[in-house]
Design a protein around this motif. Structure first.
Motif, mmCIF file in Angstrom:
data_model
loop_
_atom_site.group_PDB
_atom_site.id
_atom_site.type_symbol
_atom_site.label_atom_id
_atom_site.label_comp_id
_atom_site.label_asym_id
_atom_site.label_seq_id
_atom_site.Cartn_x
_atom_site.Cartn_y
_atom_site.Cartn_z
ATOM 1 N N ARG A 146 40.171 43.744 39.311
ATOM 2 C CA ARG A 146 41.119 42.644 39.474
ATOM 3 C C ARG A 146 42.548 43.156 39.534
ATOM 4 O O ARG A 146 43.333 42.739 40.360
ATOM 5 N N GLU A 147 42.849 44.082 38.622
ATOM 6 C CA GLU A 147 44.216 44.600 38.571
ATOM 7 C C GLU A 147 44.527 45.460 39.793
ATOM 8 O O GLU A 147 45.645 45.470 40.277
ATOM 9 N N ASN A 148 43.525 46.190 40.278
ATOM 10 C CA ASN A 148 43.769 47.005 41.465
ATOM 11 C C ASN A 148 43.938 46.132 42.701
ATOM 12 O O ASN A 148 44.661 46.478 43.629
ATOM 13 N N ILE B 83 50.755 44.619 30.020
ATOM 14 C CA ILE B 83 50.512 43.298 29.423
ATOM 15 C C ILE B 83 49.896 42.353 30.452
ATOM 16 O O ILE B 83 50.439 42.170 31.544
ATOM 17 N N HIS B 84 48.777 41.784 30.063
ATOM 18 C CA HIS B 84 48.097 40.820 30.933
ATOM 19 C C HIS B 84 47.631 39.631 30.126
ATOM 20 O O HIS B 84 47.368 39.741 28.937
ATOM 21 N N ALA B 85 47.582 38.510 30.772
ATOM 22 C CA ALA B 85 47.029 37.306 30.151
ATOM 23 C C ALA B 85 45.928 36.836 31.086
ATOM 24 O O ALA B 85 46.084 35.887 31.831
ATOM 25 N N ASP B 86 44.848 37.600 31.086
ATOM 26 C CA ASP B 86 43.820 37.426 32.107
ATOM 27 C C ASP B 86 42.972 36.187 31.904
ATOM 28 O O ASP B 86 42.712 35.766 30.791
ATOM 29 N N ALA B 87 42.532 35.662 33.019
ATOM 30 C CA ALA B 87 41.498 34.633 32.991
ATOM 31 C C ALA B 87 40.189 35.386 33.167
ATOM 32 O O ALA B 87 39.964 35.994 34.196
ATOM 33 N N GLY C 33 52.479 42.547 33.615
ATOM 34 C CA GLY C 33 51.568 42.564 34.758
ATOM 35 C C GLY C 33 51.981 41.586 35.852
ATOM 36 O O GLY C 33 52.658 40.597 35.595
ATOM 37 N N HIS C 34 51.584 41.933 37.095
ATOM 38 C CA HIS C 34 51.795 41.071 38.270
ATOM 39 C C HIS C 34 53.287 40.859 38.568
ATOM 40 O O HIS C 34 54.098 41.685 38.205
ATOM 41 N N GLY C 35 53.657 39.739 39.197
ATOM 42 C CA GLY C 35 55.054 39.476 39.552
ATOM 43 C C GLY C 35 55.231 39.266 41.043
ATOM 44 O O GLY C 35 54.446 39.767 41.848
ATOM 45 N N ARG D 6 51.595 30.473 35.352
ATOM 46 C CA ARG D 6 51.248 31.673 36.099
ATOM 47 C C ARG D 6 51.268 32.870 35.160
ATOM 48 O O ARG D 6 52.192 33.009 34.361
ATOM 49 N N GLU D 7 50.282 33.739 35.332
ATOM 50 C CA GLU D 7 50.178 34.908 34.463
ATOM 51 C C GLU D 7 51.435 35.772 34.536
ATOM 52 O O GLU D 7 51.897 36.316 33.541
ATOM 53 N N LYS D 8 52.039 35.882 35.750
ATOM 54 C CA LYS D 8 53.209 36.755 35.916
ATOM 55 C C LYS D 8 54.379 36.323 35.034
ATOM 56 O O LYS D 8 55.143 37.156 34.557
HETATM 57 ZN ZN LIG Z 1 46.468 40.384 34.883
#
Ligand SMILES: [Zn+2]
Length: 350
Positions: free
Chosen positions: A309-311, A275-279, A206-208, A221-223
């Motif tokens: 959030r993801e969108n 894959i996410h490591a969300d808060a 996820g993210h980046g 950072r989650e990315k």
């Molecule tokens: Zn995420």
């Protein structure tokens, strides 16, 4: 008459100061996100940057003229930003082209298809001018996958690889096996080379890039976390004789959500794992979140919160809206989508 003159003078002065203020508008930041898929350059500023782009041949260059930005800030921000490993940019330099215009020149390593667009302020970002450099021949994830050697049981190293073992291995394999023996063999005893179909798993970190995702308390950072997990998972999956993993991104750059799904479809992935490591709203939340494509929206308030959030990631990560419709149309044409959703939900509950 005097009042009119004074008024005119005041107007002239105010125009002058507006022009002077515009001319000194500094560029807050220049960020470069290189990748094989495309290299992105982002210029962040307080106001939208007026610009014009020119593609120059022999040698390949891109000339980007920026109006009313402070030269010193550009010069300072671009210093040492281009990596030697960048597949597309060889060098980036700035110069004063004419009063009020700063000229950026990108020396290229190969011909590119540029896309330039503005993004409105979102999250912590101000106005952004985004220049994406795509290869003329887009990277096909399927071809990239086929270029790699197929994970075969034969290619797997022996538990204790030694030169003697390696030499004796071929002779044992070539020794003839009676047909009757082969027929007697149960499926469990079959050699691993009998794999007829590989299960392909798309692992999506996820993210980046421009979109860092959630921030950990220690500054992580989650990315970066998601990419580390995706790479580890890939090693585990690839070690299975009948499985192979494909990463949607293998670097620190942003991919639109639709591009991630598109890549997975192109390699005919059996499973798409985002894959996410969300808060989450509660800091003590544990576990992982699995996303399945949904036609009628999120299935619960928590899922809705996460999906939103993801969108929003596309807004922060930066997507060129001009090319969005083409992908949307393709996705809608995919009639197998409903089946995919059913399978995804089954897996998520497992
Ligand atoms: Zn995420």
């Amino acid at each position: 008459m005097r009042v009119a003159l004074l008024g005119f003078f005041a107007l002239f002065l105010s125009q002058f100061f507006v022009a002077a203020a515009r001319a000194s508008d500094p560029v807050r930041a220049v960020r470069i996100w290189p990748s094989q898929d495309y290299t992105r350059i982002t210029l962040e500023s307080r106001q939208p940057i007026r610009h014009s782009l020119l593609v120059v041949k022999n040698p390949e260059r891109i000339v980007l003229d920026l109006q009313d930005v402070e030269y010193a800030s550009v010069q300072q921000e671009i210093a040492d930003k281009v990596l030697t490993s960048d597949p597309y940019i060889a060098n980036l330099r700035a110069g004063r082209y004419m009063p009020g215009v700063v000229r950026l020149v990108l020396d290229l390593k190969q011909e590119v298809k540029p896309q330039i667009f503005l993004l409105k302020p979102v999250g912590e970002y101000g106005h952004r001018l985004v220049l994406d450099l795509y290869p003329v021949e887009p990277i096909d994830p399927l071809m990239a996958l086929l270029d790699k050697p197929e994970p075969r049981a034969e290619a797997r190293p022996a538990p204790t690889p030694g030169p003697v073992e390696a030499k004796t291995e071929p002779s044992t394999k070539q020794s003839p096996v009676p047909v009757a023996e082969l027929l007697k063999a149960t499926p469990a005893e079959k050699p691993r080379t009998d794999v007829t179909r590989l299960v392909t798993i798309a692992l999506d970190a996820g993210h980046g890039g421009e979109d860092p995702g959630a921030r950990g308390r220690g500054g992580s950072r989650e990315k970066h976390v998601t990419l580390t997990i995706a790479r580890k998972l890939k090693t585990i999956v690839d070690a299975e004789p009948n499985m192979r993993a494909v990463l949607t991104r293998d670097g620190d750059y942003y991919l639109a959500l639709r591009t991630r799904v598109e890549k997975a479809r192109r390699v005919k992935a059996d499973l798409f794992v985002s894959i996410h490591a969300d808060a989450f709203v509660r800091p003590h939340a544990r576990g992982s979140s699995v996303f399945a494509l949904s036609e009628r929206g999120a299935t619960s308030a928590a899922a809705r919160w996460l999906a939103k959030r993801e969108n929003e990631a596309d807004l922060i990560g930066g997507v060129n809206l001009d090319v969005k419709d083409r992908y949307l149309a393709q996705t809608l044409l995919d009639l197998s989508q409903t089946a995919t959703i059913q399978d995804s939900l089954k897996l998520a509950r497992a």
